[in-house]
Design a protein around this motif. Sequence first.
Motif, PDB file in Angstrom:
ATOM      1  N   TYR A 154       0.400  -9.033  -2.322  1.00 35.08           N
ATOM      2  CA  TYR A 154       1.226 -10.245  -2.450  1.00 35.08           C
ATOM      3  C   TYR A 154       2.640  -9.894  -2.902  1.00 35.08           C
ATOM      4  CZ  TYR A 154       2.630 -14.853  -4.297  1.00 35.08           C
ATOM      5  OH  TYR A 154       3.295 -16.021  -4.583  1.00 35.08           O
ATOM      6  N   VAL A 155       2.737  -9.022  -3.893  1.00 35.98           N
ATOM      7  CA  VAL A 155       4.049  -8.586  -4.389  1.00 35.98           C
ATOM      8  C   VAL A 155       4.806  -7.864  -3.277  1.00 35.98           C
ATOM      9  CG1 VAL A 155       5.220  -7.028  -5.999  1.00 35.98           C
ATOM     10  CG2 VAL A 155       3.348  -8.478  -6.804  1.00 35.98           C
ATOM     11  N   SER A 156       4.112  -7.012  -2.540  1.00 36.38           N
ATOM     12  CA  SER A 156       4.738  -6.274  -1.444  1.00 36.38           C
ATOM     13  C   SER A 156       5.247  -7.222  -0.370  1.00 36.38           C
ATOM     14  CB  SER A 156       3.731  -5.294  -0.842  1.00 36.38           C
ATOM     15  OG  SER A 156       4.282  -4.631   0.278  1.00 36.38           O
TER      16      SER A 156
ATOM     17  N   LYS B 277       9.151  -7.798   1.018  1.00 37.37           N
ATOM     18  CA  LYS B 277       9.569  -7.718   2.415  1.00 37.37           C
ATOM     19  C   LYS B 277      10.259  -9.004   2.867  1.00 37.37           C
ATOM     20  CE  LYS B 277       5.893  -4.479   3.723  1.00 37.37           C
ATOM     21  NZ  LYS B 277       4.635  -4.299   4.496  1.00 37.37           N
ATOM     22  N   ALA B 278       9.855 -10.126   2.249  1.00 37.52           N
ATOM     23  CA  ALA B 278      10.466 -11.419   2.596  1.00 37.52           C
ATOM     24  C   ALA B 278      11.775 -11.648   1.857  1.00 37.52           C
ATOM     25  CB  ALA B 278       9.486 -12.545   2.297  1.00 37.52           C
TER      26      ALA B 278
ATOM     27  N   ALA C 247      13.495 -11.588  -9.705  1.00 38.65           N
ATOM     28  CA  ALA C 247      13.160 -12.467 -10.835  1.00 38.65           C
ATOM     29  C   ALA C 247      12.082 -13.467 -10.444  1.00 38.65           C
ATOM     30  CB  ALA C 247      14.410 -13.210 -11.309  1.00 38.65           C
ATOM     31  N   THR C 248      12.122 -13.966  -9.205  1.00 33.72           N
ATOM     32  CA  THR C 248      11.106 -14.914  -8.727  1.00 33.72           C
ATOM     33  C   THR C 248       9.766 -14.214  -8.565  1.00 33.72           C
ATOM     34  OG1 THR C 248      12.805 -16.192  -7.573  1.00 33.72           O
ATOM     35  CG2 THR C 248      10.523 -16.528  -6.894  1.00 33.72           C
ATOM     36  N   ILE C 249       9.783 -12.993  -8.019  1.00 30.42           N
ATOM     37  CA  ILE C 249       8.540 -12.226  -7.870  1.00 30.42           C
ATOM     38  C   ILE C 249       7.893 -12.001  -9.231  1.00 30.42           C
ATOM     39  CG2 ILE C 249       7.572  -9.989  -7.205  1.00 30.42           C
ATOM     40  CD1 ILE C 249       9.700  -9.801  -5.041  1.00 30.42           C
TER      41      ILE C 249
ATOM     42  N   VAL D  51      -0.996  -5.056 -12.350  1.00 35.30           N
ATOM     43  CA  VAL D  51       0.094  -4.912 -11.382  1.00 35.30           C
ATOM     44  C   VAL D  51       1.435  -5.051 -12.104  1.00 35.30           C
ATOM     45  CG1 VAL D  51       1.114  -5.790  -9.253  1.00 35.30           C
ATOM     46  CG2 VAL D  51      -1.372  -5.874  -9.581  1.00 35.30           C
ATOM     47  N   GLN D  52       2.311  -4.090 -11.889  1.00 38.58           N
ATOM     48  CA  GLN D  52       3.610  -4.086 -12.538  1.00 38.58           C
ATOM     49  C   GLN D  52       4.620  -4.937 -11.767  1.00 38.58           C
ATOM     50  OE1 GLN D  52       4.212  -2.479 -15.549  1.00 38.58           O
ATOM     51  NE2 GLN D  52       1.988  -2.236 -15.458  1.00 38.58           N
ATOM     52  N   GLY D  53       5.575  -5.493 -12.491  1.00 33.02           N
ATOM     53  CA  GLY D  53       6.630  -6.261 -11.853  1.00 33.02           C
ATOM     54  C   GLY D  53       7.606  -5.354 -11.140  1.00 33.02           C
TER      55      GLY D  53
END
Length: 233
Positions: free
Chosen positions: A93-95, A99-100, A105-107, A133-135
């Motif tokens: 999801y983070v990845s 890509k998008a 900050a939103t992620i 999972v790291q930011g």
Amino acid sequence: MTKTIARHHSTAAALAPRARPEDKILRVVEQFFARQSPYTVAGYRQDLLRFAEHLDLVARDAPQQQREQAFVQVARHLFALSAVDANYTVMQYVSQMGKAKVAPATINRRLSALRSLVKLGQILGAVPWTLGVQGVKAEKLRDVAGPTLEQIRMMLGAARQQQPARAARDVTLLMMFFTMGLRGVEVRELQVEHLDLPAGRVLIRGKGRTERTPQTLSMNVQAALAEWLVHRG
């Protein structure tokens, strides 16, 4: 003796909790939102909806009732996974957000919402693992120096040129922003009952807080508020 034991077991069975896993998840979601300030709740709701859309649990144009159910569906789906699968799902999801071109900050905020949900689920016994999972690394902050004193004076001057009621409102807003350092949401949530002009203070709910705390009003802000209340009624 046998009847006494039987009655004891019958009473114990009646008092024993009968919560199913689904009931635990409902309690987690309920407590998750109950523990946050209204502003944080609004943000977390949007963050969990984005994750629900990523999992195809709800469509972006789905009716409001379906979107309200998505919070429990997210928790049920996530908590049913193993630690490996859950962390892998969130990593993907983070990845995808990266890509998008979603802002770092939103992620990180969306990831924080998921971490908080899972952490509470662990505390309440609904899930045995945590999200590791790291930011993502945030971008360098833009210039946040804000307007100069001269620019603030120009804004106040422009505000005072409007019709009286609007001028009183806008001058009050500007003064609360620039002399008290309040955020937009802190001012937007204010009600008349939060104001105590005779005592020269106002009750503000600061960032990350659930209770309001008093802040002192300067004489200039008190005068601006008093004038606005004359127009507001």
